[in-house]
Design a protein around this motif. Structure first.
Motif, PDB file in Angstrom:
ATOM      1  N   TYR A  33       0.913  -1.331   0.120  1.00  0.00           N
ATOM      2  CA  TYR A  33      -0.055  -0.036   0.041  1.00  0.00           C
ATOM      3  C   TYR A  33       0.726   1.351  -0.125  1.00  0.00           C
ATOM      4  N   LEU A  35       4.166   1.770  -1.133  1.00  0.00           N
ATOM      5  CA  LEU A  35       4.616   1.398  -2.487  1.00  0.00           C
ATOM      6  C   LEU A  35       3.832   2.054  -3.390  1.00  0.00           C
ATOM      7  N   ALA A  36       2.485   1.693  -3.493  1.00  0.00           N
ATOM      8  CA  ALA A  36       1.542   1.999  -4.426  1.00  0.00           C
ATOM      9  C   ALA A  36       1.281   3.637  -4.239  1.00  0.00           C
ATOM     10  N   ASP A  37       1.179   4.129  -2.978  1.00  0.00           N
ATOM     11  CA  ASP A  37       0.804   5.497  -2.938  1.00  0.00           C
ATOM     12  C   ASP A  37       2.336   6.033  -2.902  1.00  0.00           C
ATOM     13  N   GLN A  38       3.469   5.696  -3.288  1.00  0.00           N
ATOM     14  CA  GLN A  38       4.765   6.316  -3.724  1.00  0.00           C
ATOM     15  C   GLN A  38       5.347   6.980  -2.005  1.00  0.00           C
ATOM     16  N   HIS A  39       5.136   6.026  -1.146  1.00  0.00           N
ATOM     17  CA  HIS A  39       5.828   6.594   0.193  1.00  0.00           C
ATOM     18  C   HIS A  39       7.060   5.689   0.080  1.00  0.00           C
ATOM     19  N   THR A  40       8.205   5.711  -0.346  1.00  0.00           N
ATOM     20  CA  THR A  40       9.101   4.739  -0.376  1.00  0.00           C
ATOM     21  C   THR A  40       9.960   4.785   0.817  1.00  0.00           C
ATOM     22  N   ALA A  43       7.881   2.915   3.447  1.00  0.00           N
ATOM     23  CA  ALA A  43       7.805   1.689   3.103  1.00  0.00           C
ATOM     24  C   ALA A  43       9.155   0.750   3.465  1.00  0.00           C
TER      25      ALA A  43
END
Length: 136
Positions: A33, A35-40, A43
């Motif tokens: 979730y 990574l899909a929301d681009q919170h590397t 994550a």
């Protein structure tokens, strides 16, 4: 630091495997979730926390959870898995180059990347196996 005060007695092999399954599923869902929301960064932090959470009960258990038979079965399973990964990596490395040379399809970078990653995993496994056999 003394961890004897934190030792747990109720952990068995079956409970630990169930714990690992649930923790990895929940952690993988949260990481996916993020990574899909681009919170590397979040994550990666979650991966570290989940990795530590998976190992902690095994370290704190009073009795050994896995014996020599389990270790031999794991070693065999790892060896067979690496054979499958090697079988996947060789066509993934050679296939895109050959297909591009014959002019059938242009060079597929993702397929070449899969081959490189798979062969890297095999080399890492062989390095770990060699290190463990050297130390023994």
């Amino acid at each position: 630091m003394n961890v004897d005060a934190y030792r747990i007695d109720w952990m068995t092999k079956r409970r630990y495997l169930a714990y690992v399954l649930v923790t990895s599923l929940v952690g993988g869902g949260i990481v996916g979730y993020l990574l899909a929301d681009q919170h590397t960064a979040a994550a990666l932090a979650t991966v570290g926390i989940v990795g530590i959470a998976i190992v902690v009960p095994k370290v704190l258990a009073r009795r050994t959870l896995f014996d020599e038979r389990d270790r031999r079965m794991d070693e065999r399973a790892a060896r067979y898995t690496m054979m499958v990964v090697m079988a996947i990596s060789l066509p993934a490395l050679v296939g895109p180059i050959v297909l591009e040379q014959f002019g059938i399809v242009p060079l597929q970078g993702w397929a070449l990347g899969v081959g490189v990653v798979c062969i890297g995993i095999v080399y890492l496994y062989l390095a770990i196996q060699g290190l463990l056999n050297y130390r023994a």
